[in-house]
Write a protein that holds these residues in place. Structure first.
Motif, PDB file in Angstrom:
ATOM      1  N   MET A 200       0.860  -1.175   0.000  1.00 46.54           N
ATOM      2  CA  MET A 200      -0.078   0.083  -0.065  1.00 46.54           C
ATOM      3  C   MET A 200       0.769   1.236  -0.095  1.00 46.54           C
ATOM      4  SD  MET A 200      -2.625   1.028   3.027  1.00 46.54           S
ATOM      5  CE  MET A 200      -2.122   2.098   3.938  1.00 46.54           C
ATOM      6  N   ASP A 201       0.549   2.315  -0.864  1.00 44.28           N
ATOM      7  CA  ASP A 201       1.400   3.202  -1.170  1.00 44.28           C
ATOM      8  C   ASP A 201       0.834   4.376   0.015  1.00 44.28           C
ATOM      9  OD1 ASP A 201       3.467   3.820  -2.311  1.00 44.28           O
ATOM     10  OD2 ASP A 201       2.759   4.944  -4.264  1.00 44.28           O
ATOM     11  N   LEU A 202       1.737   5.117   0.752  1.00 45.63           N
ATOM     12  CA  LEU A 202       1.265   5.973   1.719  1.00 45.63           C
ATOM     13  C   LEU A 202       1.189   7.539   1.139  1.00 45.63           C
ATOM     14  CD1 LEU A 202       3.655   5.163   4.897  1.00 45.63           C
ATOM     15  CD2 LEU A 202       1.347   4.432   4.541  1.00 45.63           C
ATOM     16  N   THR A 203       0.188   7.858   1.538  1.00 38.23           N
ATOM     17  CA  THR A 203      -0.018   9.431   1.092  1.00 38.23           C
ATOM     18  C   THR A 203       1.037  10.320   1.693  1.00 38.23           C
ATOM     19  OG1 THR A 203      -1.490   9.990   2.814  1.00 38.23           O
ATOM     20  CG2 THR A 203      -2.380   9.108   0.880  1.00 38.23           C
ATOM     21  N   ASP A 204       1.339  11.526   1.323  1.00 39.83           N
ATOM     22  CA  ASP A 204       2.267  12.236   1.927  1.00 39.83           C
ATOM     23  C   ASP A 204       1.956  12.778   3.506  1.00 39.83           C
ATOM     24  OD1 ASP A 204       3.880  12.486  -0.255  1.00 39.83           O
ATOM     25  OD2 ASP A 204       3.255  14.528  -0.962  1.00 39.83           O
ATOM     26  N   ASP A 205       0.611  12.759   3.808  1.00 39.69           N
ATOM     27  CA  ASP A 205      -0.033  13.019   5.245  1.00 39.69           C
ATOM     28  C   ASP A 205       0.689  11.901   6.033  1.00 39.69           C
ATOM     29  OD1 ASP A 205      -0.836  15.449   4.517  1.00 39.69           O
ATOM     30  OD2 ASP A 205      -2.805  14.994   4.534  1.00 39.69           O
ATOM     31  N   ARG A 206       0.167  10.689   5.502  1.00 37.35           N
ATOM     32  CA  ARG A 206       0.608   9.566   6.220  1.00 37.35           C
ATOM     33  C   ARG A 206       1.993   9.555   6.440  1.00 37.35           C
ATOM     34  NH1 ARG A 206      -3.462   4.423   6.368  1.00 37.35           N
ATOM     35  NH2 ARG A 206      -5.194   5.534   6.971  1.00 37.35           N
ATOM     36  N   LYS A 207       2.850   9.697   5.413  1.00 32.54           N
ATOM     37  CA  LYS A 207       4.185   9.571   5.720  1.00 32.54           C
ATOM     38  C   LYS A 207       4.838  10.647   6.490  1.00 32.54           C
ATOM     39  CE  LYS A 207       5.244   8.402   0.709  1.00 32.54           C
ATOM     40  NZ  LYS A 207       5.881   8.752  -0.759  1.00 32.54           N
ATOM     41  N   ASP A 208       4.295  11.695   6.486  1.00 28.89           N
ATOM     42  CA  ASP A 208       4.486  12.753   7.721  1.00 28.89           C
ATOM     43  C   ASP A 208       4.169  12.040   9.121  1.00 28.89           C
ATOM     44  OD1 ASP A 208       5.581  14.489   5.719  1.00 28.89           O
ATOM     45  OD2 ASP A 208       3.919  15.723   5.824  1.00 28.89           O
ATOM     46  N   LEU A 209       3.131  11.608   9.150  1.00 28.53           N
ATOM     47  CA  LEU A 209       2.405  11.105  10.341  1.00 28.53           C
ATOM     48  C   LEU A 209       3.578   9.879  11.009  1.00 28.53           C
ATOM     49  CD1 LEU A 209       0.479  10.938  12.857  1.00 28.53           C
ATOM     50  CD2 LEU A 209      -0.830   9.998  11.381  1.00 28.53           C
ATOM     51  N   VAL A 210       3.800   8.964   9.978  1.00 33.07           N
ATOM     52  CA  VAL A 210       4.555   7.873  10.351  1.00 33.07           C
ATOM     53  C   VAL A 210       5.840   8.451  10.813  1.00 33.07           C
ATOM     54  CG1 VAL A 210       5.925   5.966   9.217  1.00 33.07           C
ATOM     55  CG2 VAL A 210       3.388   6.006   9.008  1.00 33.07           C
ATOM     56  N   ARG A 211       6.695   9.509   9.986  1.00 37.76           N
ATOM     57  CA  ARG A 211       7.860   9.919  10.264  1.00 37.76           C
ATOM     58  C   ARG A 211       7.672  10.571  11.856  1.00 37.76           C
ATOM     59  NH1 ARG A 211       8.238  13.754   6.434  1.00 37.76           N
ATOM     60  NH2 ARG A 211       8.462  11.882   4.836  1.00 37.76           N
ATOM     61  N   THR A 212       6.783  11.371  12.267  1.00 38.57           N
ATOM     62  CA  THR A 212       6.594  11.847  13.477  1.00 38.57           C
ATOM     63  C   THR A 212       6.569  10.905  14.455  1.00 38.57           C
ATOM     64  OG1 THR A 212       5.510  13.813  12.699  1.00 38.57           O
ATOM     65  CG2 THR A 212       4.823  13.197  15.039  1.00 38.57           C
ATOM     66  N   LEU A 213       5.626   9.883  14.240  1.00 35.53           N
ATOM     67  CA  LEU A 213       5.375   8.827  15.294  1.00 35.53           C
ATOM     68  C   LEU A 213       6.798   7.961  15.452  1.00 35.53           C
ATOM     69  CD1 LEU A 213       1.773   7.361  14.707  1.00 35.53           C
ATOM     70  CD2 LEU A 213       2.504   8.976  16.258  1.00 35.53           C
ATOM     71  N   ASN A 214       7.605   7.648  14.325  1.00 34.27           N
ATOM     72  CA  ASN A 214       8.886   7.156  14.491  1.00 34.27           C
ATOM     73  C   ASN A 214       9.898   7.813  15.110  1.00 34.27           C
ATOM     74  OD1 ASN A 214       8.577   4.505  13.020  1.00 34.27           O
ATOM     75  ND2 ASN A 214       8.838   5.192  10.910  1.00 34.27           N
ATOM     76  N   LYS A 215       9.962   9.191  15.246  1.00 35.93           N
ATOM     77  CA  LYS A 215      10.655   9.855  15.947  1.00 35.93           C
ATOM     78  C   LYS A 215      10.350   9.826  17.601  1.00 35.93           C
ATOM     79  CE  LYS A 215      12.378  14.255  14.610  1.00 35.93           C
ATOM     80  NZ  LYS A 215      12.464  15.727  14.328  1.00 35.93           N
ATOM     81  N   LEU A 216       9.170   9.680  17.726  1.00 32.88           N
ATOM     82  CA  LEU A 216       8.609   9.405  19.008  1.00 32.88           C
ATOM     83  C   LEU A 216       8.985   7.839  19.742  1.00 32.88           C
ATOM     84  CD1 LEU A 216       5.346  10.979  19.233  1.00 32.88           C
ATOM     85  CD2 LEU A 216       7.280  11.904  20.049  1.00 32.88           C
ATOM     86  N   ILE A 217       8.918   6.853  18.712  1.00 36.15           N
ATOM     87  CA  ILE A 217       9.450   5.611  19.203  1.00 36.15           C
ATOM     88  C   ILE A 217      10.901   5.649  19.371  1.00 36.15           C
ATOM     89  CG2 ILE A 217       9.983   3.254  17.950  1.00 36.15           C
ATOM     90  CD1 ILE A 217       7.259   3.684  16.256  1.00 36.15           C
ATOM     91  N   GLU A 218      11.651   6.503  18.469  1.00 38.86           N
ATOM     92  CA  GLU A 218      13.008   6.410  19.000  1.00 38.86           C
ATOM     93  C   GLU A 218      13.385   6.953  20.230  1.00 38.86           C
ATOM     94  OE1 GLU A 218      15.753   9.030  16.197  1.00 38.86           O
ATOM     95  OE2 GLU A 218      15.825   7.103  15.112  1.00 38.86           O
ATOM     96  N   THR A 219      12.564   8.255  20.485  1.00 36.32           N
ATOM     97  CA  THR A 219      12.559   8.830  21.629  1.00 36.32           C
ATOM     98  C   THR A 219      12.281   8.052  23.068  1.00 36.32           C
ATOM     99  OG1 THR A 219      12.199  10.981  20.711  1.00 36.32           O
ATOM    100  CG2 THR A 219      11.711  10.896  23.063  1.00 36.32           C
ATOM    101  N   CYS A 220      11.559   7.253  22.698  1.00 36.48           N
ATOM    102  CA  CYS A 220      10.926   6.005  23.838  1.00 36.48           C
ATOM    103  C   CYS A 220      11.893   5.218  23.836  1.00 36.48           C
ATOM    104  CB  CYS A 220       9.656   5.422  23.420  1.00 36.48           C
ATOM    105  SG  CYS A 220       8.142   6.474  23.573  1.00 36.48           S
ATOM    106  N   LYS A 221      12.635   4.533  22.693  1.00 32.76           N
ATOM    107  CA  LYS A 221      13.665   3.642  22.898  1.00 32.76           C
ATOM    108  C   LYS A 221      14.834   4.061  23.621  1.00 32.76           C
ATOM    109  CE  LYS A 221      11.800  -0.001  20.602  1.00 32.76           C
ATOM    110  NZ  LYS A 221      12.143  -1.632  21.371  1.00 32.76           N
ATOM    111  N   ASP A 222      15.233   5.335  23.299  1.00 37.34           N
ATOM    112  CA  ASP A 222      16.172   6.336  24.093  1.00 37.34           C
ATOM    113  C   ASP A 222      15.982   6.212  25.496  1.00 37.34           C
ATOM    114  OD1 ASP A 222      17.251   6.454  21.585  1.00 37.34           O
ATOM    115  OD2 ASP A 222      16.877   8.591  21.450  1.00 37.34           O
ATOM    116  N   GLY A 223      14.707   6.442  25.840  1.00 40.53           N
ATOM    117  CA  GLY A 223      14.599   6.649  27.330  1.00 40.53           C
ATOM    118  C   GLY A 223      14.499   5.264  27.885  1.00 40.53           C
TER     119      GLY A 223
END
Length: 154
Positions: free
Chosen positions: A1-24
């Motif tokens: 499934m191809d992600l829309t630009d909005d979904r790509k931005d949302l996934v990028r934002t959530l992935n940054k938070l995942i990284e932050t949680c993993k860091d914590g």
């Protein structure tokens, strides 16, 4: 499934938070290992588990959006932990030094969550991010209060 630009931005934002949680998760685990006081060991272990749970929750959301969830810590955090280890050798890993580093890590988490909250998030995801952000704020304040008590003792 191809992600829309909005979904790509949302996934990028959530992935940054995942990284932050993993860091914590990793950072609090190191703190739990290094601190001597049993109450602090327990607190840091609990915080590490909470960060892991938050990361898992975010990863599920990324999968539901059709994205590829992040599953590791950031390079910056890895470098930061190595620096903390070196600094700990020098300072003898006293409680105040460990709490200072934990607070610094929570400062980064606060910044990342605050940044995510400025994004145009769908209501269900905004609710989850806001709930996690409140946890980050509680962690930060608790670590700072412990550090202040420790500082007053020395």
């Amino acid at each position: 499934m191809d992600l829309t630009d909005d979904r790509k931005d949302l996934v990028r934002t959530l992935n940054k938070l995942i990284e932050t949680c993993k860091d914590g998760e990793a950072g609090f685990k190191v703190c739990a290992e290094d601190v001597k006081r049993p109450d602090m060991k327990q607190l840091f272990s609990k915080r590490s588990r909470q960060c892991a749970e938050a990361a898992e929750e975010l990863q599920r959301s990324v999968l539901e959006l059709g994205g590829e969830p992040e599953d590791s810590t950031s390079v910056g955090a890895d470098l930061h932990r190595r620096w903390v280890d070196l600094k700990s050798l020098i300072t003898g890993k006293d409680e105040e030094a460990i709490l200072n580093e934990a607070e610094r890590g929570e400062d980064v988490a606060k910044e990342r969550y605050s940044e995510a909250m400025t994004q145009n998030l769908p209501a269900d995801i905004r609710s989850m991010v806001e709930r996690q952000y409140q946890g980050v704020l509680r962690n930060h304040d608790e670590v700072r209060a412990l550090r202040d008590v420790e500082r007053a003792r020395s």
